[in-house]
Design an enzyme around this catalytic site. Structure first.
Site, PDB file in Angstrom:
ATOM      1  CB  THR A  40     -14.689   1.371   3.040  1.00 14.92           C
ATOM      2  OG1 THR A  40     -14.956   1.686   1.656  1.00 14.92           O
ATOM      3  CG2 THR A  40     -14.866  -0.130   3.260  1.00 14.92           C
ATOM      4  CE  LYS A  95     -12.767  -0.992  -9.720  1.00 13.25           C
ATOM      5  NZ  LYS A  95     -11.679  -1.712  -9.009  1.00 13.25           N
ATOM      6  CE1 TYR A 139     -13.950   2.467  -9.333  1.00 13.87           C
ATOM      7  CE2 TYR A 139     -16.313   2.142  -9.592  1.00 13.87           C
ATOM      8  CZ  TYR A 139     -15.123   1.855  -8.945  1.00 13.87           C
ATOM      9  OH  TYR A 139     -15.118   0.938  -7.913  1.00 13.87           O
ATOM     10  CG  ASP A 147      -2.187   0.808   1.037  1.00 16.72           C
ATOM     11  OD1 ASP A 147      -2.094   2.041   0.905  1.00 16.72           O
ATOM     12  OD2 ASP A 147      -3.272   0.201   1.022  1.00 16.72           O
ATOM     13  CB  THR A 189     -24.466  13.183  -3.117  1.00 14.23           C
ATOM     14  OG1 THR A 189     -24.785  11.857  -2.680  1.00 14.23           O
ATOM     15  CG2 THR A 189     -25.535  14.148  -2.603  1.00 14.23           C
ATOM     16  CB  ILE A 206     -17.754  -1.213   0.293  1.00 10.30           C
ATOM     17  CG1 ILE A 206     -17.702  -2.041  -0.984  1.00 10.30           C
ATOM     18  CG2 ILE A 206     -17.262  -2.032   1.478  1.00 10.30           C
ATOM     19  CD1 ILE A 206     -16.286  -2.428  -1.390  1.00 10.30           C
ATOM     20  CG  ASP A 250       1.522   5.525  -6.633  1.00  8.98           C
ATOM     21  OD1 ASP A 250       0.618   4.847  -7.174  1.00  8.98           O
ATOM     22  OD2 ASP A 250       1.613   6.751  -6.778  1.00  8.98           O
ATOM     23  CB  VAL A 251      -0.762  -0.068  -7.110  1.00 10.06           C
ATOM     24  CG1 VAL A 251      -0.564  -0.794  -5.794  1.00 10.06           C
ATOM     25  CG2 VAL A 251      -2.032   0.790  -7.098  1.00 10.06           C
TER      26      VAL A 251
END
Length: 249
Positions: free
Chosen positions: A185, A154, A150, A37, A196, A183, A58-59
């Site tokens: 989180t 995915k 996004y 991470d 929103t 989720i 940093d991926v």
């Protein structure tokens, strides 16, 4: 528990959220866990908590991913379990989305899995076995306004998991995708706040109608662990939706 006894697992994006839940569950069930991470303080604390190893990366940067895998392998041995969980999001109206947004999100959500899997696979092949789970999303099949980019990333993760499964099926490697709904989180709550802002109805009432409630990080982690485990020995190239029928309606 000995479900993963003697196994080394690597969890990318493992410092928080569902990644951290997976790290704890893997360790509880016998695995030695490499946490990768960019959140160094959280990641080191978690690795210390479970007796694992932390490698900062940093991926979105391939050199850092490869170095993290090398460091984790030197410390604990080659991983034969990989949870490709790291990812983020960009929420913007499509016509406001920039090429910088595109490059950033493709790097973090897609290229990172490509590079991480390439770095880990040789050790799996040497061991003659391996299981990989990639975190996709309901967004791979259920499009949302202001999340075009996004959704595209995915969708790519979906096909990446399928393609790896097909190429390496006969060499002892399985690869599947886990696909959460919303989720509970910090990442998930941030997504709700951003949607929103752009007028997308993701109120408590809307989420309740779509999936009953927000899912917990532990529910996502438990699904991922099933796919990593020998209980899923004949599950390969699949997408497991953790969305309480969101995508079934």
């Amino acid at each position: 528990m000995s479900r993963f006894a003697g196994r080394v697992a690597l969890v990318s994006g493992g410092a928080g959220g569902a990644g951290a839940s997976a790290v704890r569950l893997l360790a509880e069930q016998g695995a030695r866990v490499i946490v990768v991470d960019r959140q160094e303080e959280l990641g080191r604390a978690l690795a210390d908590e479970v007796g694992g190893f932390f490698a900062r990366a940093d991926v979105g940067r391939p050199d850092e991913v490869r170095a993290a895998v090398a460091a984790g392998t030197a410390a604990l041995g080659p991983p034969t379990l990989l949870f490709n969980h790291a990812g983020t999001l960009v929420v913007k109206p499509f016509l406001e989305t920039t090429m910088d947004d595109y490059d950033f999100l493709m790097d973090v959500n897609v290229r990172s899995m490509f590079v991480m899997t390439q770095a880990v696979l040789p050790g799996m092949l040497g061991a003659g076995r391996g299981a990989i789970v990639c975190t996709s999303s309901i967004s791979a099949v259920a499009a949302t306004p202001a999340e075009v980019l996004y959704d595209v990333t995915k969708g790519a993760v979906h096909q990446f998991a399928r393609a790896v499964a097909v190429e390496f099926r006969d060499r002892g490697i399985r690869c599947n995708a886990v696909c959460p709904g919303f989720i509970d989180t910090p990442h998930g709550r941030n997504e709700v706040a951003l949607l929103t802002k752009y007028g997308v109805d993701v109120s408590d009432e809307a989420i309740a109608a779509a999936q009953g409630r927000m899912c917990t990080p532990e529910e996502v982690a438990s699904a991922a662990l099933f796919l990593l485990s020998d209980e899923a020995s004949f599950v390969n190239g699949a997408q497991l939706f953790v969305d309480n029928a969101f995508t079934a309606v």
